[in-house]
Write a protein that holds these residues in place. Structure first.
Motif, PDB file in Angstrom:
ATOM      1  N   GLY A 133       0.826  -1.142   0.135  1.00  0.00           N
ATOM      2  CA  GLY A 133       0.006  -0.023  -0.022  1.00  0.00           C
ATOM      3  C   GLY A 133       0.708   1.289   0.006  1.00  0.00           C
ATOM      4  N   ALA A 178      -5.548   8.191  -0.855  1.00  0.00           N
ATOM      5  CA  ALA A 178      -4.360   7.407  -0.291  1.00  0.00           C
ATOM      6  C   ALA A 178      -3.873   7.206   0.890  1.00  0.00           C
ATOM      7  CB  ALA A 178      -3.201   8.144  -1.260  1.00  0.00           C
ATOM      8  N   GLY A 184      -4.955   4.053   2.280  1.00  0.00           N
ATOM      9  CA  GLY A 184      -4.185   3.194   1.656  1.00  0.00           C
ATOM     10  C   GLY A 184      -2.826   3.001   2.789  1.00  0.00           C
ATOM     11  N   THR A 185      -2.394   4.114   3.082  1.00  0.00           N
ATOM     12  CA  THR A 185      -1.201   3.771   4.046  1.00  0.00           C
ATOM     13  C   THR A 185      -1.476   3.245   5.424  1.00  0.00           C
ATOM     14  OG1 THR A 185      -0.300   5.932   3.098  1.00  0.00           O
ATOM     15  CG2 THR A 185       0.271   5.269   5.334  1.00  0.00           C
ATOM     16  N   GLY A 192      -4.083   1.128   5.603  1.00  0.00           N
ATOM     17  CA  GLY A 192      -4.355  -0.249   5.147  1.00  0.00           C
ATOM     18  C   GLY A 192      -3.270  -0.941   5.314  1.00  0.00           C
ATOM     19  N   ASN A 234     -13.387   1.699  -4.369  1.00  0.00           N
ATOM     20  CA  ASN A 234     -12.861   3.042  -3.987  1.00  0.00           C
ATOM     21  C   ASN A 234     -13.329   3.717  -2.837  1.00  0.00           C
ATOM     22  OD1 ASN A 234     -10.927   3.210  -6.126  1.00  0.00           O
ATOM     23  ND2 ASN A 234     -12.672   2.789  -7.606  1.00  0.00           N
ATOM     24  N   THR A 251     -13.643   4.341   0.980  1.00  0.00           N
ATOM     25  CA  THR A 251     -12.655   4.526   2.072  1.00  0.00           C
ATOM     26  C   THR A 251     -13.341   4.752   3.463  1.00  0.00           C
ATOM     27  OG1 THR A 251     -12.211   6.870   1.649  1.00  0.00           O
ATOM     28  CG2 THR A 251     -10.692   5.089   0.779  1.00  0.00           C
ATOM     29  N   VAL A 281      -5.784  -2.654  -1.117  1.00  0.00           N
ATOM     30  CA  VAL A 281      -5.126  -1.889  -0.540  1.00  0.00           C
ATOM     31  C   VAL A 281      -5.443  -1.016   0.563  1.00  0.00           C
ATOM     32  CG1 VAL A 281      -5.951   0.110  -1.830  1.00  0.00           C
ATOM     33  CG2 VAL A 281      -3.372   0.220  -1.170  1.00  0.00           C
ATOM     34  N   TRP A 282      -6.665  -1.201   1.037  1.00  0.00           N
ATOM     35  CA  TRP A 282      -7.445  -0.704   2.243  1.00  0.00           C
ATOM     36  C   TRP A 282      -7.032  -1.331   3.511  1.00  0.00           C
ATOM     37  CZ3 TRP A 282      -7.159   3.373  -0.303  1.00  0.00           C
ATOM     38  CH2 TRP A 282      -7.804   3.791  -1.556  1.00  0.00           C
ATOM     39  N   GLY A 294      -8.513  -6.356  -6.380  1.00  0.00           N
ATOM     40  CA  GLY A 294      -6.914  -5.965  -6.289  1.00  0.00           C
ATOM     41  C   GLY A 294      -5.997  -6.892  -7.108  1.00  0.00           C
TER      42      GLY A 294
END
Length: 393
Positions: free
Chosen positions: A50, A89, A92-93, A95, A245, A247, A269-270, A293
């Motif tokens: 991620g 994003a 995502g970090t 995650g 998409n 979050t 990625v989440w 993914g």
């Protein structure tokens, strides 16, 4: 055990061919894959795939903590980013760290994560998804024959720009999977990546449904359009899939409450905690979940443990450069291994040696929405945006 630090890596997914969707095409098939490695004072490390956006600020929420307190640390990361916002994003970090912590927790327990989470069956049903909008007919057939050889009998094509071309391509893939399945009818899905308006979606899918019994249509309108997804769902036979998409639970909840989604998706990625919470919310609404993914390894472990998993996306049959996964694909399913944790191993020397393959962060591709999306009157070619109004039926 305490978290002592982290390091970041970036490798590449080398598809060896063009990949893309209605938003754009990557001609050389090289896609950046960011990685986060969490370190502990016990010598255990965890891997998460991620982004690295605002990573120092996010890491401050978990530094010095016991990595086994995963869900509590997940909420600490969300609270840390409260004012700036955890969407996009940054989510995502969070995650990536979350997946790495689950990896450590399962390693510490000496078990694969799917078993630690309560899973009984290591097999996770899969469908083929080749990011195939730019492929020629021959290339399309060859790629899906590769999936069929692994026993897959369900496929999701990228489309939404030309109904006649999509009809033709769906027929090609249907024939490949039907022949491989000894005549059994395969499941076919179409992913348009938010490229339509509500009316375009109904007209386009209704035209395809003259020929095909589509299992689902994915992201027919903008991700946040609850009324739009509900309207599309009422106007077509196929199920409506969305969520990759989104979050946070707060973005999923309105869609479920309004009956605007039939297949609930989350992206690898989440993170795993997000997936588990979304799956629980979906289960309360009697809805199935489907992970998305290129390498949704953490979500595959989670999928093995939830009662409402339907099927998981299988994109490239090979992992990213320098990454190995303890799983294989056979008889139409991922088969998870027995390695403690996620079963992800990194060859950091190989990753470093591949740095020359990394595309520049400013390179175009599927992540850039075309200016004319949702405002086209005529068909367009994949990766080509006409200066006049284009696309629709």
């Amino acid at each position: 055990m305490r978290i002592t630090g982290y390091r970041t890596l970036t490798t590449v997914q080398d598809w060896g061919r063009p990949v893309g969707d209605a938003n754009g095409v990557i001609p050389d098939g090289l896609v950046r894959v960011p990685i986060v490695v969490v370190e502990t004072d016990a010598g255990l490390t965890g891997v998460g795939l991620g982004p690295h956006v605002e990573i120092e600020a996010v890491f401050a929420a978990i530094e010095g903590e016991d990595p086994r307190c995963v869900t509590a640390l997940y909420d600490r990361m969300l609270r840390r980013m409260f004012k700036a916002g955890h969407a996009g994003a940054v989510f995502g970090t969070i995650g990536a760290f979350d997946s790495a912590l689950w990896d450590i927790k399962a390693q510490a327990a000496g078990e694969p994560l799917w078993r630690l989470l309560g899973g009984r069956d290591r097999r996770v049903p899969a469908y083929a998804s080749a990011l195939d909008i730019a492929l020629t007919d021959d290339e399309l057939v060859a790629v899906y024959q590769g999936y069929a050889d692994r026993g897959l009998r369900a496929a999701k094509l990228k489309g939404g720009l030309d109904v006649d071309r999509d009809r033709h391509r769906l027929a090609l893939v249907r024939d490949v999977l039907t022949e491989a399945g000894d005549g059994a009818r395969p499941s076919l899905m179409l992913d348009v990546n938010e490229t339509w308006t509500r009316k375009q979606a109904v007209r386009y899918v209704s035209e395809l449904e003259r020929t095909f019994d589509l299992t689902w249509v994915e992201e027919p309108v903008r991700r946040w359009d609850v009324e739009g997804h509900a309207a599309v769902g009422r106007g077509i036979r196929a199920s409506v899939a969305t969520g990759e998409n989104l979050t946070g639970l707060e973005q999923h909840r309105p869609l479920m409450a309004a009956g605007a989604v039939d297949i609930v998706q989350t992206a690898g990625v989440w993170g795993i905690t997000h997936f588990l919470r979304v799956a629980t919310l979906a289960h309360a609404h009697d809805l199935p979940v489907s992970p998305i993914g290129t390498s949704p390894i953490g979500l595959l472990h989670g999928a093995a443990s939830v009662p409402n998993h339907l099927v998981s996306e299988l994109q490239d049959l090979r992992p990213a450069v320098g990454v190995s996964l303890d799983l294989h694909v056979e008889d139409g399913a991922y088969v998870l291994g027995d390695s403690p944790g996620l079963g992800v191993r990194l060859d950091e020397q190989t990753i470093a040696a591949s740095s020359h393959l990394l595309p520049h962060p400013s390179a175009g591709g599927t992540h850039i929405r075309p200016e004319r999306a949702g405002r086209r009157l005529h068909a367009v070619e994949a990766g080509e945006e006409s200066p006049v109004l284009n696309a629709g039926v």
